[in-house]
Design a protein around this motif. Structure first.
Motif, PDB file in Angstrom:
ATOM      1  N   TYR A  82       0.885  -1.250   0.050  1.00  0.00           N
ATOM      2  CA  TYR A  82       0.125  -0.046  -0.160  1.00  0.00           C
ATOM      3  C   TYR A  82       0.978   1.302   0.184  1.00  0.00           C
ATOM      4  O   TYR A  82       0.670   2.266  -0.905  1.00  0.00           O
ATOM      5  N   LYS A  90       3.763   8.523  -8.843  1.00  0.00           N
ATOM      6  CA  LYS A  90       2.385   8.409  -8.675  1.00  0.00           C
ATOM      7  C   LYS A  90       1.552   7.278  -8.726  1.00  0.00           C
ATOM      8  O   LYS A  90       0.662   7.225  -8.157  1.00  0.00           O
ATOM      9  N   GLY A  94      -0.632   2.738  -2.975  1.00  0.00           N
ATOM     10  CA  GLY A  94      -1.922   2.600  -3.045  1.00  0.00           C
ATOM     11  C   GLY A  94      -2.234   1.144  -3.629  1.00  0.00           C
ATOM     12  O   GLY A  94      -1.426  -0.141  -3.391  1.00  0.00           O
ATOM     13  N   SER A  96      -4.017  -0.073  -6.436  1.00  0.00           N
ATOM     14  CA  SER A  96      -4.218  -0.273  -7.811  1.00  0.00           C
ATOM     15  C   SER A  96      -3.878  -1.333  -8.209  1.00  0.00           C
ATOM     16  O   SER A  96      -2.801  -2.042  -7.813  1.00  0.00           O
ATOM     17  N   ASP A 125      -7.462   1.753   0.310  1.00  0.00           N
ATOM     18  CA  ASP A 125      -7.038   2.501  -0.561  1.00  0.00           C
ATOM     19  C   ASP A 125      -8.593   3.361  -1.173  1.00  0.00           C
ATOM     20  O   ASP A 125      -9.317   2.679  -1.480  1.00  0.00           O
ATOM     21  N   THR A 126      -8.703   4.632  -0.470  1.00  0.00           N
ATOM     22  CA  THR A 126      -9.875   5.424  -0.587  1.00  0.00           C
ATOM     23  C   THR A 126      -9.938   5.862  -2.231  1.00  0.00           C
ATOM     24  O   THR A 126     -10.965   6.373  -2.805  1.00  0.00           O
ATOM     25  N   GLU A 127      -8.970   5.562  -2.941  1.00  0.00           N
ATOM     26  CA  GLU A 127      -8.956   6.245  -4.482  1.00  0.00           C
ATOM     27  C   GLU A 127      -8.796   5.236  -5.237  1.00  0.00           C
ATOM     28  O   GLU A 127      -8.901   5.466  -6.602  1.00  0.00           O
ATOM     29  N   THR A 128      -9.100   3.659  -4.989  1.00  0.00           N
ATOM     30  CA  THR A 128      -9.072   2.848  -5.800  1.00  0.00           C
ATOM     31  C   THR A 128     -10.506   2.207  -5.670  1.00  0.00           C
ATOM     32  O   THR A 128     -10.541   1.592  -4.536  1.00  0.00           O
ATOM     33  N   PRO A 330      -5.177   6.542   6.512  1.00  0.00           N
ATOM     34  CA  PRO A 330      -4.874   7.631   5.239  1.00  0.00           C
ATOM     35  C   PRO A 330      -6.228   7.998   4.698  1.00  0.00           C
ATOM     36  O   PRO A 330      -6.898   7.047   4.288  1.00  0.00           O
ATOM     37  N   GLN A 331      -6.384   9.236   4.619  1.00  0.00           N
ATOM     38  CA  GLN A 331      -7.757   9.373   3.848  1.00  0.00           C
ATOM     39  C   GLN A 331      -7.520   9.672   2.430  1.00  0.00           C
ATOM     40  O   GLN A 331      -8.519   9.699   1.429  1.00  0.00           O
ATOM     41  N   LYS A 332      -6.345   9.814   1.918  1.00  0.00           N
ATOM     42  CA  LYS A 332      -5.962   9.678   0.453  1.00  0.00           C
ATOM     43  C   LYS A 332      -4.353   9.012   0.455  1.00  0.00           C
ATOM     44  O   LYS A 332      -3.679   9.024   1.294  1.00  0.00           O
ATOM     45  N   ARG A 333      -4.007   8.966  -0.644  1.00  0.00           N
ATOM     46  CA  ARG A 333      -2.752   8.141  -0.997  1.00  0.00           C
ATOM     47  C   ARG A 333      -1.566   9.549  -0.504  1.00  0.00           C
ATOM     48  O   ARG A 333      -1.865  10.543  -0.797  1.00  0.00           O
TER      49      ARG A 333
END
Length: 335
Positions: A82, A90, A94, A96, A125-128, A330-333
């Motif tokens: 993670y 970039k 995470g 992904s 991961d909140t972004e995937t 974590p709220q984002k990566r």
């Protein structure tokens, strides 16, 4: 050494598991790290936990070298994915599909093995999309690169969502790796009952509250040179445990440990292992003799009267709020 099943699976692991966060590749020299690993093996520990982020991949390399020559089938090797690794680009973080697939290959190379026994999502991961993450894990299991999948510091609801998807994809989550100790019990109200219901068990980190439950940090005194709390790079993460009320309460545990015939570290490790949903307590070491002391907590059964005295000694310094799991995630990566 005693062994426990990991979740609702047939995999048995040593109930005291060797973890190399903060030590291998950073705090201790490689020769000392290797000596600690061999001490763990000598004392019956068969399960080893690491992560690609520890010392930015160096910890995996050190562990792989230390385990070289051991019978692979007799070991259980865990790692995680993670947090950012490498240059921190970039896509170097995470859950992904890209990062997971590249990370498992890197971990296997560094660990010098064809597979890991347990591959863990180090955070949520909140972004995937969770579907993407679970599909990647399913493909890794089918490819034989990981035998089982687990998570770390996921909330009860995130665990429930992950289990539902994993079942659809033909595999199952079998473990959760949260922080848990006498002083930090936030998993007890939600994560533990949800995990028990769904067939996961806990591999708990920091059973000694980052060393505070060893009793070596004394009220009113600065941390001794060479201890974790005195290290400016890691001591800052221990703030919650280094307050005067906490340190005073911890000293009340000393006579309890003596009455139980245990050292302070042994009492702390034995305490987490009293929880039926805990499969293993993660312990680290900067010296081989620490392993020799810690393993004596295996198989210890604490009398209910001792458990009550511990609760009375610690009183209201214990952190119990289940919302802390989400609040500290974590709220984002990071990148």
């Amino acid at each position: 050494m005693e062994f426990r099943y990991l979740g609702n699976s047939g995999l048995k692991i040593s109930e005291i598991t060797y973890g190399n966060w903060l030590t291998h590749g950073s705090q201790v020299e490689n020769e000392v790290a290797s000596a600690c690993v061999h001490a763990a093996l000598d004392h019956g520990i068969s399960t080893f936990d690491t992560a690609d982020v520890y010392a930015n991949t160096k910890a995996e390399t050190v562990l792989g070298e230390a385990l070289k020559g051991q019978r692979r089938e007799s070991l259980e090797i865990f790692t995680k994915v993670y947090w950012p690794t490498g240059p921190g680009g970039k896509n170097d973080t995470g859950l992904s599909r890209k990062h997971i697939m590249e990370s498992i290959n890197g971990s296997l190379e560094r660990l010098q093995t064809d597979y890991v026994d347990l591959y863990q999502a180090h955070r949520f991961d909140t972004e995937t999309p969770l579907e993407e993450t679970m599909q990647a894990f399913a493909d890794i299991v089918r490819a034989g690169k990981a035998l089982y999948i687990g998570v770390s510091e996921w909330t009860a609801e995130q665990i429930r969502q992950g289990v539902a998807l994993s079942k659809e994809l033909g595999f199952q989550l079998i473990s959760s790796q949260p922080q848990y100790s006498m002083l930090y019990r936030v998993i007890e109200d939600e994560v533990v009952p949800t995990s028990a219901e769904l067939g996961l068990s806990q591999i708990v980190w920091s059973p000694m509250a980052q060393g505070v439950l060893s009793g070596k940090y004394l009220p009113g005194e600065a941390p001794q040179e060479g201890t974790r709390a005195a290290d400016k790079n890691v001591g800052g993460n221990m703030g919650d445990f280094l307050t005067e009320p906490v340190l005073q309460a911890v000293q009340k545990l000393r006579p309890i440990a003596q009455d139980a015939g245990l050292s302070m570290p042994q009492l702390a490790i034995a305490w987490v292992l009293q929880n039926d949903n805990v499969a293993a307590a993660l312990v680290g070491a900067s010296r081989p003799e620490q392993i020799e002391d810690n393993v004596k907590a295996s198989g210890v059964k604490l009398d209910p009267a001792i458990m009550t005295r511990i609760d009375e000694a610690l009183g209201d310094v214990v952190q119990r709020d289940p919302a802390l799991t989400a609040a500290r995630a974590p709220q984002k990566r990071v990148c």
